[in-house]
Write an enzyme that holds these catalytic residues in place. Structure first.
Site, PDB file in Angstrom:
ATOM      1  N   HIS A   1       0.867  -1.186   0.000  1.00  0.00           N
ATOM      2  CA  HIS A   1       0.000   0.000   0.000  1.00  0.00           C
ATOM      3  C   HIS A   1       0.899   1.230   0.000  1.00  0.00           C
ATOM      4  O   HIS A   1       2.145   1.100  -0.041  1.00  0.00           O
ATOM      5  CB  HIS A   1      -0.961  -0.030   1.195  1.00  0.00           C
ATOM      6  CG  HIS A   1      -0.278  -0.241   2.512  1.00  0.00           C
ATOM      7  ND1 HIS A   1       0.636   0.650   3.044  1.00  0.00           N
ATOM      8  CD2 HIS A   1      -0.356  -1.263   3.406  1.00  0.00           C
ATOM      9  CE1 HIS A   1       1.055   0.205   4.204  1.00  0.00           C
ATOM     10  NE2 HIS A   1       0.485  -0.973   4.438  1.00  0.00           N
TER      11      HIS A   1
ATOM     12  N   SER B   1      -1.950  -3.343   5.782  1.00  0.00           N
ATOM     13  CA  SER B   1      -2.558  -4.415   4.983  1.00  0.00           C
ATOM     14  C   SER B   1      -3.806  -4.939   5.691  1.00  0.00           C
ATOM     15  O   SER B   1      -4.729  -5.448   5.058  1.00  0.00           O
ATOM     16  CB  SER B   1      -1.584  -5.564   4.789  1.00  0.00           C
ATOM     17  OG  SER B   1      -0.317  -5.061   4.483  1.00  0.00           O
TER      18      SER B   1
ATOM     19  N   HIS C   1       4.099   1.270   2.165  1.00  0.00           N
ATOM     20  CA  HIS C   1       5.273   0.570   1.616  1.00  0.00           C
ATOM     21  C   HIS C   1       5.905   1.387   0.487  1.00  0.00           C
ATOM     22  O   HIS C   1       7.129   1.446   0.352  1.00  0.00           O
ATOM     23  CB  HIS C   1       4.870  -0.786   1.023  1.00  0.00           C
ATOM     24  CG  HIS C   1       4.301  -1.748   2.013  1.00  0.00           C
ATOM     25  ND1 HIS C   1       2.975  -2.112   1.991  1.00  0.00           N
ATOM     26  CD2 HIS C   1       4.873  -2.432   3.027  1.00  0.00           C
ATOM     27  CE1 HIS C   1       2.746  -2.998   2.957  1.00  0.00           C
ATOM     28  NE2 HIS C   1       3.882  -3.203   3.608  1.00  0.00           N
TER      29      HIS C   1
ATOM     30  N   LYS D   1       5.088   3.005  11.719  1.00  0.00           N
ATOM     31  CA  LYS D   1       3.798   2.473  12.171  1.00  0.00           C
ATOM     32  C   LYS D   1       4.010   1.242  13.053  1.00  0.00           C
ATOM     33  O   LYS D   1       3.344   1.062  14.057  1.00  0.00           O
ATOM     34  CB  LYS D   1       2.918   2.107  10.976  1.00  0.00           C
ATOM     35  CG  LYS D   1       1.476   2.044  11.370  1.00  0.00           C
ATOM     36  CD  LYS D   1       0.716   1.070  10.536  1.00  0.00           C
ATOM     37  CE  LYS D   1       0.268  -0.094  11.346  1.00  0.00           C
ATOM     38  NZ  LYS D   1       0.321  -1.344  10.702  1.00  0.00           N
TER      39      LYS D   1
HETATM   40  O1  PAF Z   1       6.722  -5.210   8.606  1.00  0.00           O
HETATM   41  C1  PAF Z   1       6.695  -6.235   7.879  1.00  0.00           C
HETATM   42  O2  PAF Z   1       6.078  -6.257   6.818  1.00  0.00           O
HETATM   43  C2  PAF Z   1       7.438  -7.481   8.325  1.00  0.00           C
HETATM   44  O3  PAF Z   1       7.381  -7.624   9.713  1.00  0.00           O
HETATM   45  C3  PAF Z   1       8.896  -7.520   7.836  1.00  0.00           C
HETATM   46  C4  PAF Z   1       9.725  -6.396   8.425  1.00  0.00           C
HETATM   47  C5  PAF Z   1       8.934  -7.454   6.327  1.00  0.00           C
HETATM   48  C6  PAF Z   1       9.546  -8.841   8.258  1.00  0.00           C
HETATM   49  O4  PAF Z   1       8.873  -9.930   7.729  1.00  0.00           O
END
Ligand code: PAF
Length: 293
Positions: free
Chosen positions: A34, A186, A37, A149
């Site tokens: 989203h 998500s 990210h 977050k």
């Molecule tokens: O925040 C996330 O999406 C997960 O905890 C991460 C850091 C990718 C580890 O799997």
């Protein structure tokens, strides 16, 4: 955008970039990308010569197999979302590459994982620390980008990198929010329209509590924040807590930079949020310092 699914393939690309003198950024994700990210991808692109996004739904950080099973796997749409961000490589390993048969190592970080989400999700932060340490070693990145977050996760990763002398700079990036204040996650996709309408109450409660703390009330006022979240329609409140911004030690009064953190259940989703909160006097002295007097 290149794709690697094995560690030797990933390292072939990384070696070529290193030979060309490039710095490398990595954005670890579990996919279902989203705007939060994508802001990390943009930060990496800005800071490093080459950027890698990793996509791996890490079984070790789920304590509920049903939660792991229903976690969205959306590689094709994630790839499309990343296309405008100039990401050089997608590292999307299958589980057997990350955890081959006989895998027996666990990275465990104590103290900063006590309480908060650590209380409700036993083993979760060990799973995060184990997979993130692998991703940092596999990519050999100079910079790794994580959202604020997941503040306890960010603090855990910073502590792990410091304690293990991993040669990477951890960059924390601000939470991205919808216009009504809801932090992007998500998990928001699990909310019904009615639940989505009540979800911003979590952020509103934190903002109101921060104001009371700044005015001098102690952490006792956080009980009102928890009650407000429940009254807004959340099913259960796991915690609303004031913690030291650096080491997450619980605080009673706002006498140094802190973080106000909350987690609560709404329908099928467990939502978390946090905001920074600083003592009022410190804010004004900081402002004076920034003005140079
Ligand atoms: O925040 C996330 O999406 C997960 O905890 C991460 C850091 C990718 C580890 O799997």
């Amino acid at each position: 955008m290149l794709t690697a699914r094995t560690v030797p393939d990933l390292r072939r690309f990384v070696r070529a970039w290193r030979r060309a003198g490039c710095s490398i950024g990595v954005v670890p994700t579990m996919g279902a990308l989203h705007a939060g990210h994508l802001s990390l991808a943009a930060a990496s692109r800005e800071r490093a010569d080459r950027s890698i996004v990793t996509l791996f739904v890490n079984p070790k950080q789920f304590n509920d197999t049903a939660d792991l099973a229903r976690y969205p796997r959306t590689e094709e749409s994630d790839r499309e979302k990343l296309a405008p961000y100039g990401i050089d490589l997608l590292f999307a390993p299958p589980p057997e590459v990350m955890y081959p048969a006989g895998f027996a190592t666990n990275v465990s970080v104590s103290s900063v994982t006590d309480g908060l989400c650590g209380a409700d999700r036993p083993g979760h932060f060990d799973g995060v620390a184990t997979v993130v340490s692998k991703l940092l070693i596999q990519t050999g990145a100079d910079f790794a980008f994580f959202g604020e977050k997941d503040y306890q996760q960010l603090t855990t990763i910073r502590r792990m990198v410091r304690d293990l002398d991993l040669p990477v700079e951890i960059v924390g990036c601000p939470t991205v929010r919808d216009p009504d204040g809801l932090a992007l996650s998500s998990r928001n996709a699990l909310l019904s329209p009615e639940e989505r309408a009540c979800a911003p109450a979590l952020h509103r409660a934190l903002t109101a509590a921060a104001e009371r703390l700044r005015k001098g009330e102690d952490a006792g006022c956080l009980a009102d924040a928890a009650a407000g979240i429940a009254a807004a329609g959340f099913d259960a409140v796991d915690y609303v807590e004031l913690r030291d911004a650096e080491d997450l030690v619980p605080m009673q009064r706002l006498d140094r930079p802190a973080r106000l953190l909350a987690a609560a259940h709404l329908g099928r989703a467990r939502l978390i949020d946090n905001i920074p909160v600083e003592p009022a006097a410190r804010n004004s002295s900081d402002r004076r310092n920034r003005r140079g007097n």
